[in-house]
Design an enzyme around this catalytic site. Structure first.
Site, PDB file in Angstrom:
ATOM      1  N   ASN A  47     -11.227   8.948   9.968  1.00  0.00           N
ATOM      2  CA  ASN A  47     -10.851   7.729   9.255  1.00  0.00           C
ATOM      3  C   ASN A  47     -10.284   6.717  10.239  1.00  0.00           C
ATOM      4  O   ASN A  47      -9.574   7.077  11.193  1.00  0.00           O
ATOM      5  CB  ASN A  47      -9.884   8.019   8.095  1.00  0.00           C
ATOM      6  CG  ASN A  47      -8.610   8.707   8.492  1.00  0.00           C
ATOM      7  OD1 ASN A  47      -8.582   9.493   9.443  1.00  0.00           O
ATOM      8  ND2 ASN A  47      -7.544   8.443   7.774  1.00  0.00           N
ATOM      9  N   GLU A  49      -8.224   3.241  10.074  1.00  0.00           N
ATOM     10  CA  GLU A  49      -7.495   2.278   9.227  1.00  0.00           C
ATOM     11  C   GLU A  49      -7.406   0.917   9.905  1.00  0.00           C
ATOM     12  O   GLU A  49      -7.792   0.761  11.067  1.00  0.00           O
ATOM     13  CB  GLU A  49      -6.108   2.859   8.895  1.00  0.00           C
ATOM     14  CG  GLU A  49      -6.243   4.161   8.106  1.00  0.00           C
ATOM     15  CD  GLU A  49      -4.937   4.708   7.563  1.00  0.00           C
ATOM     16  OE1 GLU A  49      -3.862   4.269   8.013  1.00  0.00           O
ATOM     17  OE2 GLU A  49      -5.013   5.590   6.676  1.00  0.00           O
ATOM     18  N   CYS A  58     -13.430   5.539   5.750  1.00  0.00           N
ATOM     19  CA  CYS A  58     -13.192   6.979   5.620  1.00  0.00           C
ATOM     20  C   CYS A  58     -13.992   7.780   6.657  1.00  0.00           C
ATOM     21  O   CYS A  58     -15.063   7.353   7.091  1.00  0.00           O
ATOM     22  CB  CYS A  58     -13.612   7.469   4.246  1.00  0.00           C
ATOM     23  SG  CYS A  58     -12.627   6.833   2.894  1.00  0.00           S
ATOM     24  N   GLU A  60     -15.745  10.508   6.276  1.00  0.00           N
ATOM     25  CA  GLU A  60     -17.073  10.960   5.829  1.00  0.00           C
ATOM     26  C   GLU A  60     -18.113   9.872   6.044  1.00  0.00           C
ATOM     27  O   GLU A  60     -19.234  10.131   6.484  1.00  0.00           O
ATOM     28  CB  GLU A  60     -17.046  11.316   4.333  1.00  0.00           C
ATOM     29  CG  GLU A  60     -16.081  12.419   3.953  1.00  0.00           C
ATOM     30  CD  GLU A  60     -14.718  11.886   3.534  1.00  0.00           C
ATOM     31  OE1 GLU A  60     -14.179  11.003   4.237  1.00  0.00           O
ATOM     32  OE2 GLU A  60     -14.191  12.348   2.523  1.00  0.00           O
ATOM     33  N   CYS A  91     -13.592  10.526  -1.417  1.00  0.00           N
ATOM     34  CA  CYS A  91     -13.391   9.421  -2.358  1.00  0.00           C
ATOM     35  C   CYS A  91     -14.723   9.036  -2.998  1.00  0.00           C
ATOM     36  O   CYS A  91     -15.796   9.457  -2.543  1.00  0.00           O
ATOM     37  CB  CYS A  91     -12.751   8.225  -1.653  1.00  0.00           C
ATOM     38  SG  CYS A  91     -13.914   7.194  -0.744  1.00  0.00           S
ATOM     39  N   CYS A  94     -17.379   7.464  -0.711  1.00  0.00           N
ATOM     40  CA  CYS A  94     -17.997   8.451   0.197  1.00  0.00           C
ATOM     41  C   CYS A  94     -18.983   9.339  -0.551  1.00  0.00           C
ATOM     42  O   CYS A  94     -20.036   9.688  -0.020  1.00  0.00           O
ATOM     43  CB  CYS A  94     -16.928   9.296   0.885  1.00  0.00           C
ATOM     44  SG  CYS A  94     -16.015   8.357   2.126  1.00  0.00           S
TER      45      CYS A  94
HETATM   46  N1  THU Z   1      -9.718   8.974   3.467  1.00  0.00           N
HETATM   47  C1  THU Z   1     -10.812   9.522   4.073  1.00  0.00           C
HETATM   48  O1  THU Z   1     -10.974   9.432   5.298  1.00  0.00           O
HETATM   49  N2  THU Z   1     -11.715  10.135   3.283  1.00  0.00           N
HETATM   50  C2  THU Z   1     -11.642  10.246   1.924  1.00  0.00           C
HETATM   51  O2  THU Z   1     -12.583  10.700   1.294  1.00  0.00           O
HETATM   52  C3  THU Z   1     -10.414   9.858   1.244  1.00  0.00           C
HETATM   53  C4  THU Z   1      -9.489   9.012   2.034  1.00  0.00           C
HETATM   54  C5  THU Z   1      -8.726   8.289   4.296  1.00  0.00           C
HETATM   55  C6  THU Z   1      -8.743   6.803   4.141  1.00  0.00           C
HETATM   56  C7  THU Z   1      -7.332   6.432   4.522  1.00  0.00           C
HETATM   57  O3  THU Z   1      -7.283   6.235   5.919  1.00  0.00           O
HETATM   58  C8  THU Z   1      -6.505   7.646   4.174  1.00  0.00           C
HETATM   59  O4  THU Z   1      -7.430   8.708   3.956  1.00  0.00           O
HETATM   60  C9  THU Z   1      -5.647   7.461   2.932  1.00  0.00           C
HETATM   61  O5  THU Z   1      -6.403   6.983   1.884  1.00  0.00           O
END
Ligand code: THU
Length: 144
Positions: A47, A49, A58, A60, A91, A94
């Protein structure tokens, strides 16, 4: 636990190393993903940010886009790791992006690297009634 191409221990070792690359200064939630393509190649993602929170990507989706950028379009399986106490379900965005390149019976595996708890889902259970290209009839501009 193993799959066609990767041993479970090998996956965990790779995920533990990969998750260190997660860029998550805002949420503190670190996520890593390893995707195995139908040809047996591995594609990674973490991930990423952003100070403008909504631009966060994300793990994935990074792995899926990495696969496509490398010329492949078929997901065999996907492994997700997180520093959360529970295995992180992918999520909604994804799930949809994975579905574009995966069959309904594709297995999504998630592991909490904190507790070592593992969860596995069939993509069909994560995203029932999925919207796919079969519903799109206007495809003049597509190269597929
Ligand atoms: N996140 C992912 O990398 N994958 C997901 O399927 C759910 C959320 C990350 C995004 C963000 O950086 C952190 O988790 C909190 O939401």
């Amino acid at each position: 636990m193993s799959n066609k191409h990767l041993k479970w221990e090998e996956i965990i070792t790779m995920l533990e190393k990969l998750i260190k690359n997660s860029y998550s200064p805002y949420s503190g939630i670190k996520v890593a993903a390893i995707l195995v393509s139908c040809k047996g190649s591995r594609y990674i993602g973490v991930n990423v940010e952003n100070a403008s929170y909504g631009l966060t990507e994300c793990a994935e989706r990074v792995a899926v886009f990495n696969m496509v950028a490398n010329g492949e379009k078929c997901i065999e399986s996907i492994f997700i790791a997180s520093n959360t106490t529970k295995p992180l379900p992918p999520c909604g965005a994804c799930r949809q992006v994975i579905r574009e390149f995966a069959k309904l019976d594709t297995i999504v595996t998630s592991i909490s690297l904190t507790t070592k708890e593992v969860a596995q889902w069939k993509l069909e259970d994560l995203l029932p009634y999925s919207f796919t290209k079969q519903y799109i009839t206007r495809r003049e501009h597509s190269s597929e």
